[in-house]
Design a protein around this motif. Structure first.
Motif, PDB file in Angstrom:
ATOM      1  N   GLN A  42       0.913  -1.242   0.017  1.00 31.76           N
ATOM      2  CA  GLN A  42       0.185   0.082  -0.175  1.00 31.76           C
ATOM      3  C   GLN A  42       0.798   1.291  -0.084  1.00 31.76           C
ATOM      4  O   GLN A  42       0.851   2.113  -0.777  1.00 31.76           O
ATOM      5  CB  GLN A  42      -0.975   0.080   1.344  1.00 31.76           C
ATOM      6  CG  GLN A  42      -2.195   1.062   1.265  1.00 31.76           C
ATOM      7  CD  GLN A  42      -2.603   0.829   2.782  1.00 31.76           C
ATOM      8  OE1 GLN A  42      -2.952  -0.209   3.141  1.00 31.76           O
ATOM      9  NE2 GLN A  42      -2.766   2.002   3.430  1.00 31.76           N
ATOM     10  N   ILE A  43       1.867   1.172   1.025  1.00 29.00           N
ATOM     11  CA  ILE A  43       2.776   2.476   0.896  1.00 29.00           C
ATOM     12  C   ILE A  43       3.545   2.500  -0.219  1.00 29.00           C
ATOM     13  O   ILE A  43       3.693   3.758  -0.903  1.00 29.00           O
ATOM     14  CB  ILE A  43       3.709   2.268   2.274  1.00 29.00           C
ATOM     15  CG1 ILE A  43       2.974   2.273   3.280  1.00 29.00           C
ATOM     16  CG2 ILE A  43       4.798   3.594   2.365  1.00 29.00           C
ATOM     17  CD1 ILE A  43       3.663   2.147   4.776  1.00 29.00           C
ATOM     18  N   LYS A  44       3.888   1.478  -1.028  1.00 29.39           N
ATOM     19  CA  LYS A  44       5.073   1.622  -2.161  1.00 29.39           C
ATOM     20  C   LYS A  44       3.841   2.146  -3.333  1.00 29.39           C
ATOM     21  O   LYS A  44       4.394   3.123  -4.086  1.00 29.39           O
ATOM     22  CB  LYS A  44       5.503   0.339  -2.506  1.00 29.39           C
ATOM     23  CG  LYS A  44       6.773  -0.024  -1.717  1.00 29.39           C
ATOM     24  CD  LYS A  44       7.179  -1.309  -1.970  1.00 29.39           C
ATOM     25  CE  LYS A  44       8.670  -1.552  -1.112  1.00 29.39           C
ATOM     26  NZ  LYS A  44       8.890  -3.204  -1.138  1.00 29.39           N
ATOM     27  N   SER A  45       2.819   1.694  -3.421  1.00 32.62           N
ATOM     28  CA  SER A  45       2.016   2.140  -4.453  1.00 32.62           C
ATOM     29  C   SER A  45       1.545   3.520  -4.151  1.00 32.62           C
ATOM     30  O   SER A  45       1.608   4.446  -5.237  1.00 32.62           O
ATOM     31  CB  SER A  45       0.776   1.145  -4.771  1.00 32.62           C
ATOM     32  OG  SER A  45      -0.068   1.608  -3.668  1.00 32.62           O
ATOM     33  N   ARG A  46       1.448   4.012  -3.173  1.00 37.37           N
ATOM     34  CA  ARG A  46       0.965   5.406  -2.836  1.00 37.37           C
ATOM     35  C   ARG A  46       2.302   6.281  -3.089  1.00 37.37           C
ATOM     36  O   ARG A  46       2.050   7.357  -3.779  1.00 37.37           O
ATOM     37  CB  ARG A  46       0.624   5.604  -1.358  1.00 37.37           C
ATOM     38  CG  ARG A  46      -0.101   6.807  -1.055  1.00 37.37           C
ATOM     39  CD  ARG A  46      -0.576   6.733   0.290  1.00 37.37           C
ATOM     40  NE  ARG A  46      -0.605   8.215   1.013  1.00 37.37           N
ATOM     41  CZ  ARG A  46       0.305   8.854   1.438  1.00 37.37           C
ATOM     42  NH1 ARG A  46       1.224   8.139   1.831  1.00 37.37           N
ATOM     43  NH2 ARG A  46       0.081   9.928   1.800  1.00 37.37           N
ATOM     44  N   GLN A  47       3.502   5.848  -2.964  1.00 36.24           N
ATOM     45  CA  GLN A  47       4.571   6.560  -3.209  1.00 36.24           C
ATOM     46  C   GLN A  47       4.747   6.843  -4.629  1.00 36.24           C
ATOM     47  O   GLN A  47       5.033   7.708  -5.445  1.00 36.24           O
ATOM     48  CB  GLN A  47       5.719   5.878  -2.544  1.00 36.24           C
ATOM     49  CG  GLN A  47       5.993   6.057  -0.855  1.00 36.24           C
ATOM     50  CD  GLN A  47       6.195   7.377  -0.604  1.00 36.24           C
ATOM     51  OE1 GLN A  47       7.012   8.195  -1.411  1.00 36.24           O
ATOM     52  NE2 GLN A  47       6.155   7.484   0.779  1.00 36.24           N
ATOM     53  N   ARG A  49       2.481   6.795  -7.042  1.00 39.64           N
ATOM     54  CA  ARG A  49       1.397   7.353  -7.567  1.00 39.64           C
ATOM     55  C   ARG A  49       1.891   8.914  -7.420  1.00 39.64           C
ATOM     56  O   ARG A  49       1.718   9.680  -8.254  1.00 39.64           O
ATOM     57  CB  ARG A  49       0.059   7.218  -6.565  1.00 39.64           C
ATOM     58  CG  ARG A  49      -0.883   6.253  -7.424  1.00 39.64           C
ATOM     59  CD  ARG A  49      -2.223   6.382  -6.979  1.00 39.64           C
ATOM     60  NE  ARG A  49      -2.451   6.549  -5.739  1.00 39.64           N
ATOM     61  CZ  ARG A  49      -2.498   5.602  -4.647  1.00 39.64           C
ATOM     62  NH1 ARG A  49      -2.650   4.282  -5.168  1.00 39.64           N
ATOM     63  NH2 ARG A  49      -2.852   5.832  -3.416  1.00 39.64           N
ATOM     64  N   GLN A  50       2.480   9.077  -5.976  1.00 48.29           N
ATOM     65  CA  GLN A  50       2.794  10.637  -6.000  1.00 48.29           C
ATOM     66  C   GLN A  50       3.936  10.926  -6.804  1.00 48.29           C
ATOM     67  O   GLN A  50       3.945  12.082  -7.296  1.00 48.29           O
ATOM     68  CB  GLN A  50       3.148  10.759  -4.430  1.00 48.29           C
ATOM     69  CG  GLN A  50       1.870  10.878  -3.499  1.00 48.29           C
ATOM     70  CD  GLN A  50       2.623  10.470  -1.914  1.00 48.29           C
ATOM     71  OE1 GLN A  50       3.511  10.739  -1.779  1.00 48.29           O
ATOM     72  NE2 GLN A  50       1.477  11.104  -1.155  1.00 48.29           N
TER      73      GLN A  50
ATOM     74  N   ARG B 236       2.608   2.775   9.337  1.00 48.24           N
ATOM     75  CA  ARG B 236       1.476   3.296   8.699  1.00 48.24           C
ATOM     76  C   ARG B 236       0.997   4.663   9.254  1.00 48.24           C
ATOM     77  O   ARG B 236       0.853   5.426   8.309  1.00 48.24           O
ATOM     78  CB  ARG B 236       0.213   2.326   9.508  1.00 48.24           C
ATOM     79  CG  ARG B 236      -1.200   2.634   8.771  1.00 48.24           C
ATOM     80  CD  ARG B 236      -1.998   1.404   9.359  1.00 48.24           C
ATOM     81  NE  ARG B 236      -2.244   1.457  10.552  1.00 48.24           N
ATOM     82  CZ  ARG B 236      -2.967   1.824  11.495  1.00 48.24           C
ATOM     83  NH1 ARG B 236      -3.519   3.004  11.135  1.00 48.24           N
ATOM     84  NH2 ARG B 236      -3.087   1.755  12.756  1.00 48.24           N
ATOM     85  N   GLN B 239       3.734   7.286   7.351  1.00 45.98           N
ATOM     86  CA  GLN B 239       4.190   6.892   5.906  1.00 45.98           C
ATOM     87  C   GLN B 239       4.512   7.872   5.110  1.00 45.98           C
ATOM     88  O   GLN B 239       5.143   7.693   4.190  1.00 45.98           O
ATOM     89  CB  GLN B 239       3.048   5.997   5.275  1.00 45.98           C
ATOM     90  CG  GLN B 239       1.728   6.571   5.564  1.00 45.98           C
ATOM     91  CD  GLN B 239       0.686   5.672   4.902  1.00 45.98           C
ATOM     92  OE1 GLN B 239       0.414   5.769   3.709  1.00 45.98           O
ATOM     93  NE2 GLN B 239      -0.056   5.030   5.795  1.00 45.98           N
ATOM     94  N   ASN B 240       4.216   9.088   5.465  1.00 53.59           N
ATOM     95  CA  ASN B 240       4.709  10.161   4.595  1.00 53.59           C
ATOM     96  C   ASN B 240       6.027  10.781   5.129  1.00 53.59           C
ATOM     97  O   ASN B 240       6.815  11.605   4.307  1.00 53.59           O
ATOM     98  CB  ASN B 240       3.616  11.426   4.820  1.00 53.59           C
ATOM     99  CG  ASN B 240       2.324  10.909   4.556  1.00 53.59           C
ATOM    100  OD1 ASN B 240       2.017  10.573   3.687  1.00 53.59           O
ATOM    101  ND2 ASN B 240       1.213  11.713   5.154  1.00 53.59           N
TER     102      ASN B 240
END
Lengths: 52, 251
Positions: A42-47, A49-50, B236, B239-240
């Motif tokens: 989830q974190i990798k795909s979010r990164q 996308r950003q 979690r 994460q930013n």
């Protein structure tokens, strides 16, 4: 083998407790690893996308 | 700076906590697994049967360590809740929220194995006895801590503070569980081990040994599971931050 596993008239109660112990800890073990995989994906795909 | 103080400060920082605890996971898991295998084999096959309860007392080797863990983990949650509430330390929040599901699991395990032990010994799976009822309340407290947190999931800091408040209030239940068999008439037996050297508790070393080994095994499993969950919590909620991406790409 059967005599080794024999708990007299308490077979169901003793082995039932041991099975519960094993199953509950196994479920916990699997859930933390599944949670971890899901989270990093989830974190990798979010990164990604950003960045795009 | 004193080494212990330095370590304390280092563990208070999420990136350092994540990095340092990563080295501990495997040893804790190996110890938990090895001790569980040894403790169960010793308790099930080598410890002598009890003169009154026969083989049914062997349920003790999972029931008693699980019960001790249910209290121990709640005490950890209470202390971390206090730290999180007063000093707003993020790692304390992580440890508190990571401990709650494991504590609930051990409490449920205590209740279920207790029921399986109660049926052949007392003739019933359940009785609204002080020990059993207060342990059931402990399970509800764990569920309450997790429920409050999930209700405010969009603001993890606020959620953790509210969960901490519930955890701190719930600490009152720990002495009630511990002394319930002494304060009220109970069908539940007394303490399995007497630290003060009294007459109650197990005296035979061949019975005591697997019990203590299993108590250690469950402690190590708790540490393993809690650190895993706390690390997930930090990933979690942070994460930013750049350290999270660095950690994930390094793996």
């Amino acid at each position: 083998m059967m005599t080794l596993l024999d708990m007299g008239k308490y077979n169901f109660f003793v082995w039932g407790s041991m099975a519960l112990f094993g199953v509950m800890l196994a479920v916990d073990f699997i859930s933390i690893h599944r949670q971890r995989k899901q989270l990093s994906r989830q974190i990798k795909s979010r990164q990604r996308r950003q960045q795009s | 700076m004193n080494k212990i103080v330095k370590f304390y400060h280092e563990m208070g920082s999420p990136p350092s906590f994540y990095r340092i605890t990563g080295y501990w996971l495997k040893p804790f898991f190996v110890l938990a697994l090895a001790l569980t295998v040894y403790g169960l084999i010793d308790g099930l096959f080598f410890a002598p049967p009890d003169y009154q309860q026969g083989d049914s007392y062997r349920i003790m080797f999972v029931h008693v360590p699980a019960a001790w863990m249910s209290l121990f983990i709640y005490a950890i949650i209470g202390v971390c809740g206090l730290i999180a509430f007063v000093w707003r330390m993020k790692v304390a929040e992580a440890v508190m929220m990571a401990s709650a599901p494991i504590g609930a699991l051990f409490t449920a395990l205590t209740l279920l194995t207790g029921m399986l032990w109660g049926k052949p010994m007392w003739g019933t799976y359940w009785d609204w006895d002080a020990r059993m009822t207060s342990e059931l309340i402990l399970l509800f407290l764990y569920i309450g801590v997790m429920g409050i947190y999930s209700a405010y999931d969009d603001d993890p800091r606020k959620a953790a503070r509210l969960a901490a408040l519930v955890a701190i209030i719930g600490l009152i239940n720990l002495p009630i569980i511990r002394y319930s068999v002494e304060w009220w008439t109970s069908i539940h037996q007394g303490a399995s081990i007497s630290l003060m050297g009294g007459n109650s508790g197990i005296k035979d070393w061949s019975m005591l040994r697997p019990l203590l080994v299993m108590a250690l095994a469950t402690k190590f499993y708790y540490l393993y599971s809690m650190l895993h969950r706390a690390r997930n919590y930090l990933l979690r909620t942070e994460q930013n931050k750049s350290w999270v991406m660095r950690q994930l790409t390094e793996q």
